[in-house]
Design an enzyme around this catalytic site. Structure first.
Site, short mmCIF file in Angstrom:
data_model
loop_
_atom_site.label_atom_id
_atom_site.label_comp_id
_atom_site.label_asym_id
_atom_site.label_seq_id
_atom_site.Cartn_x
_atom_site.Cartn_y
_atom_site.Cartn_z
N GLU A 97 -2.54 3.33 13.40
CA GLU A 97 -1.97 2.19 14.10
C GLU A 97 -0.59 2.59 14.59
OE1 GLU A 97 -2.13 -0.85 11.01
OE2 GLU A 97 -4.05 -1.54 11.78
N CYS A 132 0.82 -1.21 0.00
CA CYS A 132 0.00 0.00 0.00
C CYS A 132 0.86 1.26 0.00
CB CYS A 132 -0.92 -0.01 1.21
SG CYS A 132 -0.02 -0.20 2.75
P1 NDP Z 1 -9.58 -6.53 0.41
O1 NDP Z 1 -10.21 -5.28 0.88
O2 NDP Z 1 -10.19 -7.23 -0.74
O3 NDP Z 1 -9.51 -7.60 1.58
C1 NDP Z 1 -8.89 -7.35 2.83
C2 NDP Z 1 -9.45 -8.30 3.84
O4 NDP Z 1 -10.83 -7.99 4.07
C3 NDP Z 1 -9.42 -9.76 3.38
O5 NDP Z 1 -9.18 -10.58 4.51
C4 NDP Z 1 -10.82 -9.93 2.85
O6 NDP Z 1 -11.24 -11.28 2.80
C5 NDP Z 1 -11.63 -9.13 3.85
N1 NDP Z 1 -12.94 -8.71 3.40
C6 NDP Z 1 -13.41 -8.61 2.12
N2 NDP Z 1 -14.71 -8.20 2.14
C7 NDP Z 1 -15.07 -8.04 3.44
C8 NDP Z 1 -16.26 -7.63 4.10
N3 NDP Z 1 -17.37 -7.31 3.42
N4 NDP Z 1 -16.27 -7.59 5.45
C9 NDP Z 1 -15.16 -7.89 6.15
N5 NDP Z 1 -14.01 -8.31 5.59
C10 NDP Z 1 -13.94 -8.37 4.25
O7 NDP Z 1 -8.06 -6.16 0.13
P2 NDP Z 1 -6.93 -7.09 -0.48
O8 NDP Z 1 -6.80 -8.32 0.35
O9 NDP Z 1 -7.19 -7.22 -1.94
O10 NDP Z 1 -5.64 -6.20 -0.21
C11 NDP Z 1 -5.22 -5.18 -1.06
C12 NDP Z 1 -5.70 -3.84 -0.56
O11 NDP Z 1 -5.23 -3.62 0.76
C13 NDP Z 1 -5.14 -2.70 -1.37
O12 NDP Z 1 -6.16 -1.76 -1.63
C14 NDP Z 1 -4.10 -2.08 -0.46
O13 NDP Z 1 -3.85 -0.74 -0.68
C15 NDP Z 1 -4.69 -2.32 0.88
N6 NDP Z 1 -3.65 -2.27 1.91
C16 NDP Z 1 -3.60 -1.19 2.75
C17 NDP Z 1 -2.59 -1.07 3.69
C18 NDP Z 1 -2.55 0.07 4.65
O14 NDP Z 1 -1.86 -0.04 5.67
N7 NDP Z 1 -3.22 1.18 4.40
C19 NDP Z 1 -1.53 -2.10 3.79
C20 NDP Z 1 -1.71 -3.19 2.86
C21 NDP Z 1 -2.72 -3.26 1.96
P3 NDP Z 1 -10.99 -12.20 1.50
O15 NDP Z 1 -10.01 -11.53 0.61
O16 NDP Z 1 -10.49 -13.46 2.09
O17 NDP Z 1 -12.33 -12.33 0.85
#
Ligand code: NDP
Length: 484
Positions: free
Chosen positions: A464, A285
């Site tokens: 955080e 990110c």
């Molecule tokens: P997602 O938002 O798709 O998923 C993140 C987590 O949330 C996963 O465990 C996912 O489950 C879960 N999730 C999905 N839908 C829901 C819901 N409706 N309710 C609760 N939980 C849910 O992100 P990605 O995994 O694709 O990660 C990439 C994204 O994360 C990028 O946008 C990146 O920028 C961001 N990110 C931000 C950081 C920061 O510190 N600001 C650091 C790292 C990444 P599952 O995928 O198993 O369905």
């Protein structure tokens, strides 16, 4: 498939199958093959995890912080002792180079536990002596059961960044790693068991966001949710959790600017910008995806940057010579390629990269892409505005400091920014004007775990790290005493 390669839920100190008996395949991005399967859990499994966490909470809360800290230290030591296995597992699960997992992901998971084991023993609350006969003091008490939901790009690194402060503060956790990368969280559960963490204090429920993540966010026992992931998901979580009055920490996406001035240390800027663009295949990110370069050095920077990017080795993550591993999934690879096609349609020129790679041998079916550099895109087009989260960056030319700052701020995101200049005056001036939560000057990803971490605008809500995390995972209660 052996039992060991089936990632089960961890509830009440035991590895248990999902109540529905269903599993999802887990792919190795570098090969495109299934190497394990993971519990496809449901609301019922979340219910069981929350019940275990609620039951474990009073004893965990009442344990002196010194004892909780000692347990966290033991967990840190165990992760450290298994760092090679964990690094290999993380690489297999995500496609990232094993060398990166060994040097960044796993050491950081160790550091997260060590840091919060220390921090909780120094965490203090406020006292306000109002007058000679009135004293206010503030208790910071753990919340109870908290939900920790993390993404696939830095699986153990980000999962532990949440659960370590939550546990240190005396909460019990129901966690959900990404369903794409369940391996190291499951291994962590095993290490917590061996470390003697009491049953129910940490529970891990695998499954999709819609089935499991949302059930955690809406469960009545869950008092707070610490989430890292995409902005759309963050918005959905806020929508379901806000009416239930849960505490929320949302760390979301970014479209981070890098501002390179003509007085920068050129060689350091170049080398670090390669990293800030393409580390972990650009799936961080904090990666800088919009690179603004001063007109006077633009042509030189572009030529040398592109030449270096073309030298990056894309291939088997197990090979120590590999710089770029595989992207997380076939769908994500397709998404990144769509953005490259869009970039061309929007007037951009792809200076290098963007080609699908088929390495010989075991990785022939993997999801590899050469790192891409684009120029000539308008600032407001979709490729310049939307998060791609892959090995793609765009170059932009600027003339004045004011122009650079205004354009850097002109996206809906506000996570991080990088500034390259030798001018101390300019560095301070710009840092104060950037609409982001984190500014790095003449460096990138230099992390001190005491500092506040998070974004503004569509990059998130809350912070955080350090005291911010311990404050998030505790509820302040003021006690006002009048005495004679
Ligand atoms: P997602 O938002 O798709 O998923 C993140 C987590 O949330 C996963 O465990 C996912 O489950 C879960 N999730 C999905 N839908 C829901 C819901 N409706 N309710 C609760 N939980 C849910 O992100 P990605 O995994 O694709 O990660 C990439 C994204 O994360 C990028 O946008 C990146 O920028 C961001 N990110 C931000 C950081 C920061 O510190 N600001 C650091 C790292 C990444 P599952 O995928 O198993 O369905």
């Amino acid at each position: 498939m052996s039992e060991q390669e089936r990632f089960l839920n961890f509830i009440n100190g035991r590895f248990v199958p999902p109540q529905g008996g269903d599993y999802w395949p887990v792919y190795e991005p570098a090969t495109g093959h299934v190497f394990a399967e993971v519990a496809a859990s449901s609301r019922d499994d979340v219910q069981a995890a929350c019940a275990a966490a609620e039951a474990a909470f009073p004893a965990w809360r009442d344990l002196p912080s010194e004892k909780r800290a000692a347990l966290l230290q033991t967990i840190a030591n165990k992760i450290e002792a298994h760092q090679d296995d964990l690094a290999q597992l993380e690489s297999q699960d995500t496609g990232k180079p094993v060398a990166l997992a060994r040097s960044v992901d796993i050491p950081r998971a160790v550091a997260n536990f060590r840091f919060f084991a220390g921090a909780i023993q120094h965490f203090a609350s406020e006292c306000h002596p109002t007058s000679s006969d009135v004293l206010n003091y503030t208790l910071r008490q753990p919340l109870g059961v908290v939900g920790c939901i993390s993404p696939w790009n830095l699986p153990l690194y980000l999962f532990t960044w949440k659960i370590a402060p939550a546990l240190a503060a005396g909460n019990c956790v129901v966690g959900k790693p990404s369903e794409l990368t369940p391996a190291t969280a499951t291994r962590l559960a095993q290490l917590c068991l061996e470390a003697g963490l009491p049953p129910g204090v940490l529970n891990i429920v695998h499954g999709t966001g819609t089935d499991v993540g949302e059930a955690i966010c809406t469960h009545p026992a869950v008092r707070a949710i610490s989430f890292t992931g995409g902005t759309t998901t963050g918005s959905r979580i806020a929508a379901v959790a806000a009416p239930l009055f849960k505490k929320l920490s949302l760390e979301l996406g970014g479209k981070n600017p890098v501002l390179i001035f003509d007085d920068c240390d050129f060689e350091t800027t170049l080398a670090t910008t390669i990293r800030s663009s393409f580390a972990n295949q650009g799936e961080i990110c904090l990666c800088g995806s919009r690179i603004f370069v001063h007109d006077r050095i633009y042509d030189r920077f572009k030529a040398e940057f592109v030449a270096r990017v073309q030298q990056l080795v894309v291939g088997d993550p197990r090979d120590v010579r590999t710089d770029q591993g595989a992207l997380i999934s076939a769908q994500h690879l397709a998404k990144v390629r769509n953005y490259l096609a869009l970039a061309s349609a929007e007037g951009g020129t792809i200076l290098c990269g963007g080609d699908v790679v088929t390495p010989p041998g075991r990785c022939a079916g993997g999801w590899f892409l050469t790192p891409a550099v684009i120029e000539g895109l308008p600032d407001q087009c979709r490729t310049s505005q939307e998060e791609i989260f892959g090995p793609v960056v765009s170059l932009y030319r600027f003339q004045t400091e004011e122009d650079a700052v205004q354009r850097a701020n002109a996206t809906p995101y506000g996570l991080a920014a990088v500034v390259w200049t030798r001018s101390l005056d300019r560095a301070h001036r710009i840092a104060a004007q950037l609409h982001v939560g984190i500014v790095w000057v003449n460096c990138w990803m230099l992390r001190d775990l005491r500092t506040p971490f998070g974004g503004v605008k569509q990059s998130g809500v809350g912070r955080e790290g350090g005291w911010e995390a311990l404050r998030f995972f505790t509820e302040p209660k003021n006690v006002c005493i009048k005495f004679s």
